[in-house]
Scaffold this motif. Structure first.
Motif, short mmCIF file in Angstrom:
data_model
loop_
_atom_site.label_atom_id
_atom_site.label_comp_id
_atom_site.label_asym_id
_atom_site.label_seq_id
_atom_site.Cartn_x
_atom_site.Cartn_y
_atom_site.Cartn_z
N ARG A 73 1.00 -1.21 0.61
CA ARG A 73 -0.03 -0.19 0.01
C ARG A 73 0.96 0.96 0.21
O ARG A 73 0.97 1.91 0.57
N LYS A 74 1.89 1.66 -1.09
CA LYS A 74 2.34 2.41 -1.14
C LYS A 74 2.22 3.30 -2.13
O LYS A 74 3.00 4.40 -2.37
N SER A 75 0.99 3.34 -2.21
CA SER A 75 0.09 4.39 -3.54
C SER A 75 0.25 5.97 -2.65
O SER A 75 0.32 5.79 -0.95
N LYS A 76 0.65 6.85 -3.46
CA LYS A 76 0.62 7.76 -2.40
C LYS A 76 -1.05 8.11 -1.68
O LYS A 76 -1.21 8.66 -0.30
N ALA A 77 -2.21 7.74 -2.44
CA ALA A 77 -3.76 7.66 -1.40
C ALA A 77 -3.88 6.64 -0.42
O ALA A 77 -4.80 7.45 0.54
N ALA A 78 -2.98 5.54 -0.20
CA ALA A 78 -3.19 5.02 0.31
C ALA A 78 -2.56 5.45 2.04
O ALA A 78 -2.41 5.61 3.12
N HIS A 79 -1.03 6.00 1.78
CA HIS A 79 -0.50 6.59 2.22
C HIS A 79 -1.22 7.38 3.49
O HIS A 79 -0.98 8.08 4.49
N ALA A 80 -2.21 8.15 2.69
CA ALA A 80 -3.03 9.59 2.89
C ALA A 80 -3.71 9.43 3.62
O ALA A 80 -4.16 9.84 5.06
N SER A 81 -4.23 7.92 3.31
CA SER A 81 -5.81 7.56 4.67
C SER A 81 -4.74 6.86 5.77
O SER A 81 -5.86 6.70 6.46
N HIS A 82 -3.90 6.51 6.29
CA HIS A 82 -3.45 6.13 7.44
C HIS A 82 -4.43 4.45 8.03
O HIS A 82 -3.72 4.58 8.56
N CYS A 83 -4.16 4.10 6.52
CA CYS A 83 -5.36 2.95 7.14
C CYS A 83 -4.32 1.58 5.59
O CYS A 83 -4.75 1.03 4.70
N LEU A 84 -3.61 0.73 6.59
CA LEU A 84 -2.10 0.37 5.70
C LEU A 84 -2.80 -1.14 6.52
O LEU A 84 -2.78 -1.74 7.62
N VAL A 85 -3.42 -1.90 5.77
CA VAL A 85 -4.50 -3.57 5.70
C VAL A 85 -2.75 -4.02 4.56
O VAL A 85 -3.31 -4.46 3.56
N VAL A 86 -2.02 -4.69 5.10
CA VAL A 86 -1.50 -6.11 4.80
C VAL A 86 -0.94 -7.15 4.37
O VAL A 86 -1.33 -7.23 5.71
N GLU A 87 -1.82 -7.83 3.78
CA GLU A 87 -2.01 -8.93 4.53
C GLU A 87 -0.52 -10.26 4.06
O GLU A 87 0.14 -9.29 3.83
N PRO A 88 -0.46 -10.52 5.21
CA PRO A 88 0.73 -11.17 5.38
C PRO A 88 1.70 -11.63 4.60
O PRO A 88 3.21 -12.29 4.31
#
Length: 764
Positions: free
Chosen positions: A387-402
């Motif tokens: 979730r390294k896109s700008k939009a994902a970074h701005a949302s502060h909601c990083l849900v990353v699959e393990p």
């Protein structure tokens, strides 16, 4: 958390196989049509696509007769009979079982897969199964369509002058070619790790865990939020765009996009300063504002005469809006054109300050485009997963699959050998080159690559290879061609010294053994130089097959036995009889108490209850020289056998006993070597032939000359002789190559139960 095993059943050639995944990179290898592409397609169908992507041809062919028999029973059932059972389908539908390991701190990811209250950590499993979603609806729909067909056929039969109609559906398989997506759906099940068993040791078939009749499917896909899957398929479509396809016709999901499009997509997703800008983007945004303002001033001045001309026609009026031109430039527009990606050329003698020479991407070689494109796609996969896109970074909601699972199919397309090795050497590093992965070690990446390239196989560790073996119809009770899979990491068990030798040997020699139809192991350089020419000139079907030749001495060939058993391809071992008198090498003689010093002959022929004595080896029948494993795989030993020669010319023939390839070649071609010329070992051989008074004397003379000589130099001298084409191989070589050719011819036929006729041109 890691994926440990993937078991696939009833999918194309993969009727029941297990593929173990390495912690980092897993390479799928095997000969053509061995099932590698089927495995990659199964992963794509189950893990990436939706259920509508499945087709009837994805079912293993052996189930088609059973499906049609089931359809006939449905048709014959009287109206109002009991509804059909779903149970017969469960042994035929495509299935994928995925097993992964989880630790205590990762339980929230696999909460729906925990098998029992006593489970604490370790393996958990899930099953993906394509199955009828409503068996009664399928039954009724099929019967309705067949009733329609019968009515139309009856109507058509009234006109005897017309040809018979062939209407859809002819049977249940024909019905499912169009209606599979309507009546079949994907279901997910929890598996019990306590009931996971190893594949069958003989057939290598996976033994999938049976589900009980009361097993209830899960409500949602258990991989959601657990595994992120990306893939690069084999069809990448680089090169010029033809007139039938515009740039806009390639969607974001297609891998056949041009490099400039991929870079533009990567920029907009991960680099564009206008997407949720941060402090580091201020200077770029300020420069873009200045450019827009300057361009607006220029646009207003350029359009002013045109607007004045329009105003002279009475528009706009007092109550009408005026026309204004302004730019809406974005940073991504700068690479939104064909020449966004250029390749700069080196030049010599250019004027100082002259602009560099550049060509558009379509003018560059496909290999470079493919390499750069795949690297950028891997970077994009990594950044999308994290979730390294700008939009994902701005949302502060990083849900990353393990788990990040990346699949690459045939990366060697358009890449020359060195670039293939560079790519596979660095692909995993690119996927894991991010500080977040060091900060959060629980996030793991696994790469699965399928390849036909020996250069790629050469570059990866031996433990990463999974070998796909193709089995023709008729083996192990199978009525259609299927595949098996061997985990080469487990081939040698706990024998670390043998595993170390074989892995080092293959990396120093050839890795194309994993893609061959047959294998020849030779004793030394002379055999390696001359055998290919004998094969080309005298064994046409064998020459047309994909045969790999490895030079490995008789003292080491036996170490390859576990690997040969795993590969399951015919193997001819061309070696020397190595007569020993005491501990010293001696000329071969009968009734002299000699034994062989060749470890391969001693160990591999032991199963035939033959001693290591030279007398027993000389009299061994051709049948006893074959080590048979199954209908497709066997090993044959080829070593020197007695020859009959007349020395000197015109004398009565007598038996001679060669001990090496070189003296056996001389005995088989005495007339040739009597007239030959040469220096070094060739000259010494010619002199021994000229002065020999008997066969025994010639054998003794050749033993000394060959023992002290340059065998590779001798073979090269023979190769460049003007009469080389007239040479015949020694009898033991001829017999061995004939045996191997028969195995290759038999292997070409899919049905082993049918006798294979002899082919013409065996000794063309």
């Amino acid at each position: 958390m890691k994926i440990r095993h993937i078991e696939i059943a009833n999918f194309r050639k993969l009727q029941a196989v297990r593929v173990d995944l390495a912690d980092d990179t897993t390479l799928l290898v095997g000969a053509n049509n061995s099932g590698k592409s089927s495995a990659m397609l199964a992963l794509r169908r189950f893990l990436v696509s939706n259920k509508s992507a499945f087709r009837l041809v994805d079912f293993t062919l052996c189930h088609f007769p059973t499906i049609d028999t089931l359809g006939e029973a449905w048709e014959a059932a009287p109206a109002g009979s009991q509804p059909p059972m779903i149970d017969p389908w469960m042994a035929m539908v495509p299935t994928l079982d995925l097993w992964l390991t989880a630790e205590n701190g990762e339980l929230h990811f696999i909460k729906d897969l925990i098998p029992s209250f006593s489970w604490r950590s370790g393996l958990v499993g899930m099953r993906f199964r394509l199955e009828p979603k409503d068996i009664v609806a399928l039954y009724n729909d099929f019967r309705s369509e067949r009733e329609r067909v019968h009515a139309l056929e009856a109507e058509a039969a009234k006109d005897a002058d017309k040809t018979a109609l062939t209407l859809w559906p002819k049977d249940l398989t024909d019905f499912l070619t169009r209606r599979l997506g309507t009546h079949f759906d994907m279901r997910w099940y929890r598996l019990d790790p306590a009931r996971l068993v190893e594949p069958d040791k003989v057939t290598r078939e996976a033994v999938l865990q049976p589900l009980g009749p009361s097993t209830v499917p899960m409500q949602a896909n258990p991989l959601a939020g657990l595994v992120r899957v990306h893939e690069i398929n084999a069809q990448r479509g680089f090169g010029e765009l033809d007139g039938s396809e515009s740039e806009d016709s390639t969607s974001a999901g297609r891998s056949g996009r041009r490099l400039s499009e991929q870079l533009r997509a990567y920029y907009k997703r991960h680099l564009d300063p206008e997407q949720s800008p941060g402090p580091t983007d201020i200077e770029a945004l300020r420069a873009m504002d200045a450019a827009r303002d300057a361009f607006d001033v220029r646009l207003a001045a350029s359009f002013k005469p045109a607007f004045q001309e329009v105003e002279s026609l009475g528009y706009p009026g007092a109550n009408d809006p005026t026309i204004h031109v302004a730019t809406q430039l974005s940073a991504a527009d700068g690479i939104n054109h064909e020449s966004a990606v250029l390749f700069e050329l080196d030049s010599v003698g250019g004027a100082a300050g002259a602009p560099p020479l550049r060509l558009p991407e379509s003018s560059n070689g496909l290999g470079y485009q493919n390499l750069i494109s795949m690297i950028f796609r891997l970077m994009s996969f990594r950044d999308a997963w994290l979730r390294k896109s700008k939009a994902a970074h701005a949302s502060h909601c990083l849900v990353v699959e393990p788990i990040h699972l990346v699949m690459i199919e045939e990366p060697e397309a358009h890449l020359h050998a060195q670039v293939q090795q560079v790519f596979v050497r660095h692909a995993y590093h690119v996927l894991t080159n991010d500080p977040l992965l060091k900060k959060f070690p629980g996030l793991s990446t696994q790469l699965v690559v399928s390849s036909h390239s020996s250069h790629i196989a050469h570059e990866l560790p031996y433990a990463s290879l999974r070998y796909f073996r193709r089995l023709p119809a008729g083996m192990h009770g199978k009525h259609v061609p299927v595949s098996t899979v061997s985990n080469l990491e487990a081939v040698f068990g706990d024998d670390t010294s043998t595993k170390r030798f074989v892995s080092r040997y293959l990396r120093s020699q050839h890795a194309d053994v994993f893609f061959a139809d047959a294998l020849i192991l030779v004793e030394g350089a002379a055999e390696r130089i001359l055998l290919p020419h004998f094969i080309r000139n005298r064994f046409v079907p064998l020459h047309q097959a994909y045969v790999t030749m490895l030079e490995v001495g008789g003292s080491h060939a036996h170490r390859l036995r576990p690997l040969l058993d795993a590969l399951g391809i015919p193997c001819l071992v061309v070696t020397d009889i190595d007569a020993l008198g005491g501990k010293a090498s001696v000329p071969v003689k009968r009734n002299a108490g000699q034994v062989t010093g060749n470890p391969t002959l001693r160990s591999w022929l032991k199963s035939n209850n033959k001693t290591s004595g030279i007398d027993g080896l000389l009299d061994l029948s051709a049948t006893d020289k074959v080590i048979l494993s199954d209908d497709l795989y066997s090993i044959r030993m080829a070593y020197q056998t007695p020859a009959s020669v007349a020395v000197p010319a015109g004398a009565a023939p007598e038996e001679v006993l060669p001990g090496t390839f070189e003296d056996a070649l001389v005995f088989a071609n005495l007339a040739h070597f009597s007239a030959a010329k040469g220096k070094g070992m060739m000259g010494a051989v010619v002199r021994e032939v000229a002065k020999a008074a008997s066969g025994d004397a010639l054998a003794a003379g050749l033993f000394k000359v060959i023992g002290d000589g340059d065998k590779a130099g001798f073979a090269l001298g023979v190769l460049y002789d003007t009469d080389f084409e007239a040479l015949i191989p020694p009898s033991y070589i001829e017999e061995g190559l004939s045996w191997l050719q028969e195995r290759i011819v038999k292997k070409k036929h899919e049905m082993l139960l049918v006798s294979v006729p002899a082919e013409d041109g065996v000794h063309a």
